[in-house]
Write a protein that holds these residues in place. Structure first.
Motif, PDB file in Angstrom:
ATOM      1  N   GLN A  54       0.844  -1.199   0.000  1.00 59.13           N
ATOM      2  CA  GLN A  54       0.000   0.000   0.000  1.00 59.13           C
ATOM      3  C   GLN A  54       0.883   1.254   0.000  1.00 59.13           C
ATOM      4  O   GLN A  54       2.029   1.211   0.456  1.00 59.13           O
ATOM      5  CB  GLN A  54      -0.896   0.012   1.259  1.00 59.13           C
ATOM      6  CG  GLN A  54      -1.971  -1.064   1.250  1.00 59.13           C
ATOM      7  CD  GLN A  54      -2.856  -1.002   2.492  1.00 59.13           C
ATOM      8  OE1 GLN A  54      -2.649  -0.153   3.366  1.00 59.13           O
ATOM      9  NE2 GLN A  54      -3.821  -1.910   2.573  1.00 59.13           N
ATOM     10  N   PRO A  55       0.345   2.378  -0.477  1.00 59.24           N
ATOM     11  CA  PRO A  55       1.147   3.616  -0.510  1.00 59.24           C
ATOM     12  C   PRO A  55       1.449   4.134   0.894  1.00 59.24           C
ATOM     13  O   PRO A  55       0.672   3.903   1.828  1.00 59.24           O
ATOM     14  CB  PRO A  55       0.248   4.597  -1.277  1.00 59.24           C
ATOM     15  CG  PRO A  55      -1.131   4.071  -1.166  1.00 59.24           C
ATOM     16  CD  PRO A  55      -1.014   2.586  -1.052  1.00 59.24           C
ATOM     17  N   PHE A  56       2.582   4.809   1.017  1.00 58.01           N
ATOM     18  CA  PHE A  56       2.905   5.429   2.297  1.00 58.01           C
ATOM     19  C   PHE A  56       1.899   6.538   2.581  1.00 58.01           C
ATOM     20  O   PHE A  56       1.411   7.186   1.654  1.00 58.01           O
ATOM     21  CB  PHE A  56       4.329   6.006   2.268  1.00 58.01           C
ATOM     22  CG  PHE A  56       5.403   4.974   2.026  1.00 58.01           C
ATOM     23  CD1 PHE A  56       6.453   5.223   1.160  1.00 58.01           C
ATOM     24  CD2 PHE A  56       5.355   3.743   2.680  1.00 58.01           C
ATOM     25  CE1 PHE A  56       7.449   4.279   0.938  1.00 58.01           C
ATOM     26  CE2 PHE A  56       6.348   2.790   2.461  1.00 58.01           C
ATOM     27  CZ  PHE A  56       7.381   3.057   1.592  1.00 58.01           C
ATOM     28  N   VAL A  57       1.599   6.746   3.881  1.00 56.97           N
ATOM     29  CA  VAL A  57       0.666   7.812   4.273  1.00 56.97           C
ATOM     30  C   VAL A  57       1.464   8.863   5.043  1.00 56.97           C
ATOM     31  O   VAL A  57       2.196   8.535   5.983  1.00 56.97           O
ATOM     32  CB  VAL A  57      -0.457   7.252   5.161  1.00 56.97           C
ATOM     33  CG1 VAL A  57      -1.373   8.368   5.664  1.00 56.97           C
ATOM     34  CG2 VAL A  57      -1.260   6.209   4.381  1.00 56.97           C
ATOM     35  N   TYR A  58       1.345  10.149   4.620  1.00 61.29           N
ATOM     36  CA  TYR A  58       2.086  11.201   5.314  1.00 61.29           C
ATOM     37  C   TYR A  58       1.492  11.488   6.695  1.00 61.29           C
ATOM     38  O   TYR A  58       0.295  11.267   6.921  1.00 61.29           O
ATOM     39  CB  TYR A  58       2.054  12.486   4.472  1.00 61.29           C
ATOM     40  CG  TYR A  58       2.922  12.437   3.236  1.00 61.29           C
ATOM     41  CD1 TYR A  58       2.355  12.171   1.988  1.00 61.29           C
ATOM     42  CD2 TYR A  58       4.296  12.616   3.324  1.00 61.29           C
ATOM     43  CE1 TYR A  58       3.143  12.101   0.848  1.00 61.29           C
ATOM     44  CE2 TYR A  58       5.103  12.559   2.184  1.00 61.29           C
ATOM     45  CZ  TYR A  58       4.519  12.295   0.955  1.00 61.29           C
ATOM     46  OH  TYR A  58       5.294  12.217  -0.170  1.00 61.29           O
ATOM     47  N   PRO A  59       2.331  11.979   7.617  1.00 54.07           N
ATOM     48  CA  PRO A  59       1.778  12.382   8.932  1.00 54.07           C
ATOM     49  C   PRO A  59       0.770  13.517   8.766  1.00 54.07           C
ATOM     50  O   PRO A  59       0.821  14.262   7.799  1.00 54.07           O
ATOM     51  CB  PRO A  59       3.003  12.872   9.699  1.00 54.07           C
ATOM     52  CG  PRO A  59       4.196  12.578   8.880  1.00 54.07           C
ATOM     53  CD  PRO A  59       3.769  12.259   7.499  1.00 54.07           C
ATOM     54  N   LYS A  60      -0.131  13.611   9.757  1.00 51.09           N
ATOM     55  CA  LYS A  60      -1.127  14.696   9.761  1.00 51.09           C
ATOM     56  C   LYS A  60      -0.948  15.421  11.099  1.00 51.09           C
ATOM     57  O   LYS A  60      -1.213  14.854  12.152  1.00 51.09           O
ATOM     58  CB  LYS A  60      -2.517  14.077   9.644  1.00 51.09           C
ATOM     59  CG  LYS A  60      -3.611  15.016   9.148  1.00 51.09           C
ATOM     60  CD  LYS A  60      -4.816  14.184   8.633  1.00 51.09           C
ATOM     61  CE  LYS A  60      -5.998  15.106   8.340  1.00 51.09           C
ATOM     62  NZ  LYS A  60      -6.631  15.575   9.630  1.00 51.09           N
ATOM     63  N   ASN A  61      -0.455  16.660  11.038  1.00 53.29           N
ATOM     64  CA  ASN A  61       0.037  17.279  12.272  1.00 53.29           C
ATOM     65  C   ASN A  61      -1.041  17.756  13.234  1.00 53.29           C
ATOM     66  O   ASN A  61      -0.723  18.239  14.312  1.00 53.29           O
ATOM     67  CB  ASN A  61       0.982  18.438  11.920  1.00 53.29           C
ATOM     68  CG  ASN A  61       2.320  17.908  11.404  1.00 53.29           C
ATOM     69  OD1 ASN A  61       2.540  16.691  11.426  1.00 53.29           O
ATOM     70  ND2 ASN A  61       3.193  18.790  10.947  1.00 53.29           N
ATOM     71  N   ASP A  62      -2.296  17.611  12.840  1.00 57.94           N
ATOM     72  CA  ASP A  62      -3.328  18.028  13.817  1.00 57.94           C
ATOM     73  C   ASP A  62      -3.776  16.841  14.671  1.00 57.94           C
ATOM     74  O   ASP A  62      -4.696  16.955  15.482  1.00 57.94           O
ATOM     75  CB  ASP A  62      -4.538  18.642  13.099  1.00 57.94           C
ATOM     76  CG  ASP A  62      -5.184  17.648  12.128  1.00 57.94           C
ATOM     77  OD1 ASP A  62      -6.241  17.955  11.584  1.00 57.94           O
ATOM     78  OD2 ASP A  62      -4.585  16.560  11.930  1.00 57.94           O
ATOM     79  N   LEU A  63      -3.087  15.701  14.507  1.00 55.78           N
ATOM     80  CA  LEU A  63      -3.402  14.519  15.328  1.00 55.78           C
ATOM     81  C   LEU A  63      -2.363  14.357  16.436  1.00 55.78           C
ATOM     82  O   LEU A  63      -1.239  14.828  16.317  1.00 55.78           O
ATOM     83  CB  LEU A  63      -3.405  13.258  14.446  1.00 55.78           C
ATOM     84  CG  LEU A  63      -4.508  13.152  13.390  1.00 55.78           C
ATOM     85  CD1 LEU A  63      -4.281  11.913  12.506  1.00 55.78           C
ATOM     86  CD2 LEU A  63      -5.888  13.075  14.058  1.00 55.78           C
TER      87      LEU A  63
END
Ligand code: SDX
Length: 392
Positions: free
Chosen positions: A147-156
Motif C-alpha cells: 500500500q502507498p505510504f501515508v504522510y503524517p497529519k500534524n493536527d493529530l
C-alpha cells in the motif's frame, strides 16, 4: 544513596552504569520512571508526557508539554528520498529487518545532526528519532502490504498520527477509534524504558564509542529483535495461537520444564523480575478492557489466562520464580487493534526509542563517560609456540 532507596553495595560493584532514569526492584516487582510508578503513568499520563519525563527528569507543565509535542510533531515527516530507499527492500522482508536498515541509514539523510560533540545536534537527533520512528514503522507496515505510504497529519496526537499512517488508505480515511488510541498510547508508555536491558545496554555501548545516535538506535533495534528480548511479544502470541485450546496447555508446560527441550514459555520469566512484571499486570487488565470495548472475543485471551494460572501454580515455575512479563499479554491487544504479529516488535522498538534516546543522552552528556570495554574470564589455551603444518 538517593534518600528514597540505597543501592545494594554488592549490586553496585556489578552495575554496568549509574542512571537516574528508571529504577527496577525485581523481587518486589517495582518499576519507577524518574520516581513515578509505571502503573500510575500508564493510567494517568500520556506517551508524550512520559517521553518528556524520561528525557528531562521532571513532569512538564502544560506549556512545556505543548512545546515539546509541537516540536516532535514538526519532525514527523521523513526525507522524501527515504521512500526510495524503502523500495529497495523485498516486499516480504520482516518489518524489523526494514526498521534496522532504515534507522541505520538515517545518518545518511540527516548529516546535520550526527556530531555528538555539538549539544544542539544531539537534541535535534533525539527529537528526530522520537518523531520519525512512528512514520518509519508505519511505512514498514505499508510497504509489506504493497500500500502507498501515508504522510503524517500534524493536527493529530502522536499516537493517533501513527495509527492513521498505519491503517488509513487513499480510498478511505481512517478515523482512529479513541479506545484504540488509548490502548496504543498505554502500550507505548509500558514499553518506553526499562533500565539497562540488553538493547538499552547495546545503545549505551555503541554510543560510548562516539557513534552517531542514529547508528546507536539501529544497534538497539537489532538487539531488541531477539526472541529472548523484544521479539518475545511476537513469539508469545504465536505460541498462544499454536496452543489453541486450554486442553493443550499441559503439553506446553511439560515442554517448558524439559531441560532437553529448547522450548521456553514465551512471555514468561525475566532476567530481573522474580515477581510479577508490573507492566504485565497493567496489560492483563487492559487486554480484557480493550477487547470488551471493541466487542472482540478472542479465544487466545482465555488460553493466556488459563496458561498463566497453570504456570503460576506449577512447582517448577514457582521454584524458578517465573511470572508473566510485558510480552505475555501485549500481543492479544495489538492483534485486536489490527496488527500482524510481525509488527509487534516494531511497536516495541517505536516505544523504546524514547528510553534509548533518554539513556543515550544521559550517557553521552556525562563528562566522565569513557568507551565501554567489557572484560572477559579467559579459559582458553595457555601460551604456546607456533608449529608448522608439516609438523602437526
Ligand atoms: C523482555 O531485561 C529487560 O528488562 C527486558 C525487557 C525490557 O523491557 O527491556 O523486560 C523485555 O525482554 C522481557 C523478556 C521477554 N522474553 C521472553 O518472554 C522469552 C521467554 N523468557 C525466557 O527466555 C527467559 O525468562 C529470559 C530470557 C527472559 C530470562 O532468562 P534467564 O536469564 O535464564 O532467566 P532465569 O535466570 O530467571 O531462569 C531461571 C530458570 C532457568 O533454568 P535453570 O538454569 O535454573 O535450570 O528458569 C528457566 C531458565 O532456563 N526459565 C524458563 C523460562 N524462563 C526462564 N523455563 C521455561 N520457560 C521460561 N520462559
Amino acid at each position: 544513596d538517593s534518600g528514597a532507596f540505597t543501592y545494594d553495595p554488592g549490586f553496585t560493584s556489578t552495575a554496568s552504569c549509574e542512571s537516574k532514569i528508571t529504577y527496577i526492584d525485581g523481587d518486589q516487582g517495582i518499576l519507577l520512571h524518574r520516581g513515578y510508578p509505571i502503573d500510575q503513568l500508564a493510567e494517568q499520563s500520556s506517551f508524550m508526557e512520559v517521553a518528556y519525563l524520561l528525557l528531562n527528569g521532571e513532569l512538564p507543565s502544560q506549556s512545556e508539554l505543548d512545546k515539546f509535542v509541537t516540536t516532535i510533531t514538526r519532525h514527523t515527516m521523513v526525507h522524501e528520498q527515504l521512500s526510495t530507499f524503502f523500495r529497495g527492500f523485498r516486499r516480504d522482508a520482516h518489518p524489523m529487518a526494514i526498521l534496522c536498515g532504515v534507522v541505520g541509514a538515517l545518518s545518511a539523510f540527516y548529516h546535520d545532526s550526527t556530531d555528538i560533540e555539538d549539544p544542539q545536534q544531539r537534541v535535534i537527533a533525539s527529537y528526530r528519532l522520537i518523531a520519525k520512528m512512528p512514520t518509519i514503522a508505519a511505512m514498514a507496515y505499508k510497504y509489506s502490504l504493497g500500500q502507498p505510504f501515508v504522510y503524517p497529519k500534524n493536527d493529530l496526537s502522536y499516537t493517533a498520527n501513527f495509527l492513521r499512517m498505519t491503517f488509513s488508505v487513499p480510498a478511505e480515511e481512517y478515523e482512529p477509534d479513541p479506545v484504540i488510541v488509548d490502548a496504543m498510547d498505554k502500550i507505548f508508555i509500558l514499553h518506553a524504558d526499562h533500565e539497562q536491558n540488553a538493547s538499552t545496554s547495546t545503545v549505551r555501548l555503541a554510543g560510548s564509542s562516539g557513534a552517531n545516535p542514529f547508528a546507536c538506535i539501529a544497534a538497539g533495534i537489532a538487539c531488541l529483535w531477539g526472541p529472548a528480548h523484544g521479539g518475545a511479544n511476537e513469539a508469545a502470541l504465536n505460541m498462544l495461537r499454536e496452543i489453541g485450546t486450554p486442553d493443550r496447555i499441559p503439553e506446553y508446560i511439560a515442554r517448558a520444564k524439559n531441560k532437553d527441550d529448547p522450548f521456553r514459555l514465551m512471555g514468561f520469566g525475566h532476567r530481573v523480575y522474580k515477581n510479577f512484571d508490573p507492566r504485565a499486570k497493567v496489560l492483563s487488565k487492559a487486554a480484557t478492557d480493550v477487547l470488551d470495548k471493541l466487542g472482540i472475543d478472542d479465544p487466545v485471551l482465555n488460553t493466556a489466562r488459563e496458561l498463566e494460572q497453570v504456570a503460576l501454580n506449577d512447582p517448577y515455575f514457582i521454584e524458578k520464580k517465573l511470572y508473566p512479563n510485558v510480552d505475555f499479554y501485549s500481543g492479544v491487544i495489538l492483534s485486536a487493534i489490527g496488527f500482524p504479529t510481525t509488527m509487534f516488535t516494531v511497536l516495541f522498538a517505536l516505544a523504546r526509542t524514547v528510553g534509548w534516546v533518554a539513556q543515550w543522552n544521559e550517557m553521552i552528556s556525562d563528562p566522565a563517560q569513557k568507551i565501554g570495554r567489557p572484560r572477559q574470564l579467559y579459559s582458553g589455551a595457555t601460551q604456546r609456540d607456533y608449529v608448522s603444518v608439516d609438523k602437526r
